[in-house]
Design a protein around this motif. Structure first.
Motif, short mmCIF file in Angstrom:
data_model
loop_
_atom_site.label_atom_id
_atom_site.label_comp_id
_atom_site.label_asym_id
_atom_site.label_seq_id
_atom_site.Cartn_x
_atom_site.Cartn_y
_atom_site.Cartn_z
N LEU A 68 -28.81 73.91 8.07
CA LEU A 68 -28.65 72.76 7.19
C LEU A 68 -28.56 73.12 5.71
N ALA A 69 -29.13 74.26 5.32
CA ALA A 69 -29.15 74.63 3.90
C ALA A 69 -29.13 76.15 3.76
N HIS A 76 -36.10 78.51 15.26
CA HIS A 76 -35.10 77.51 15.66
C HIS A 76 -33.89 77.53 14.73
N ALA A 77 -34.10 77.95 13.48
CA ALA A 77 -33.04 78.13 12.47
C ALA A 77 -32.35 76.84 12.05
N ALA A 131 -33.69 69.56 5.73
CA ALA A 131 -34.12 70.77 6.45
C ALA A 131 -35.59 70.67 6.83
N ARG A 132 -36.41 70.19 5.90
CA ARG A 132 -37.84 70.02 6.17
C ARG A 132 -38.04 69.04 7.32
N ASN A 192 -36.13 84.49 12.45
CA ASN A 192 -37.05 83.56 11.77
C ASN A 192 -36.59 83.33 10.35
N ALA A 193 -36.81 82.12 9.87
CA ALA A 193 -36.35 81.75 8.54
C ALA A 193 -37.26 82.30 7.46
N ARG A 194 -36.63 82.55 6.32
CA ARG A 194 -37.37 82.87 5.11
C ARG A 194 -36.59 82.26 3.95
#
Length: 76
Positions: free
Chosen positions: A25-26, A19-20, A57-58, A37-39
């Motif tokens: 946001l950060a 979803h990113a 973000a969390r 995908n985020a990392r």
């Protein structure tokens, strides 16, 4: 938070669906892989100036893939 503790951000790759929102946001804390995908960028240690953005973000991750943990600070 104690001066002897630091916050670390982690991404659960099994939960992340790309979803990113965390990245939007950060961007200082997250990057996207070739699939979107985020990392976590770098070590995942959250600078005090970015703590609020990390928590936001969390809170905005619909898959609950972002985790923030407190750990002992490494000795200087």
């Amino acid at each position: 938070m104690s001066e002897s503790r630091v916050l670390i951000v982690k991404i659960d790759p099994e939960k992340c669906q790309g979803h990113a929102r965390c990245h939007a946001l950060a961007t200082e804390l997250f990057e996207l892989d070739e699939f979107g995908n985020a990392r976590v960028r770098g070590s995942g240690q959250i600078p005090p100036t970015l703590e609020d953005r990390a928590w936001i973000a969390r809170a905005n991750c619909p898959e609950l893939a972002v985790e923030i943990v407190e750990q002992a600070k490494a000795p200087d």
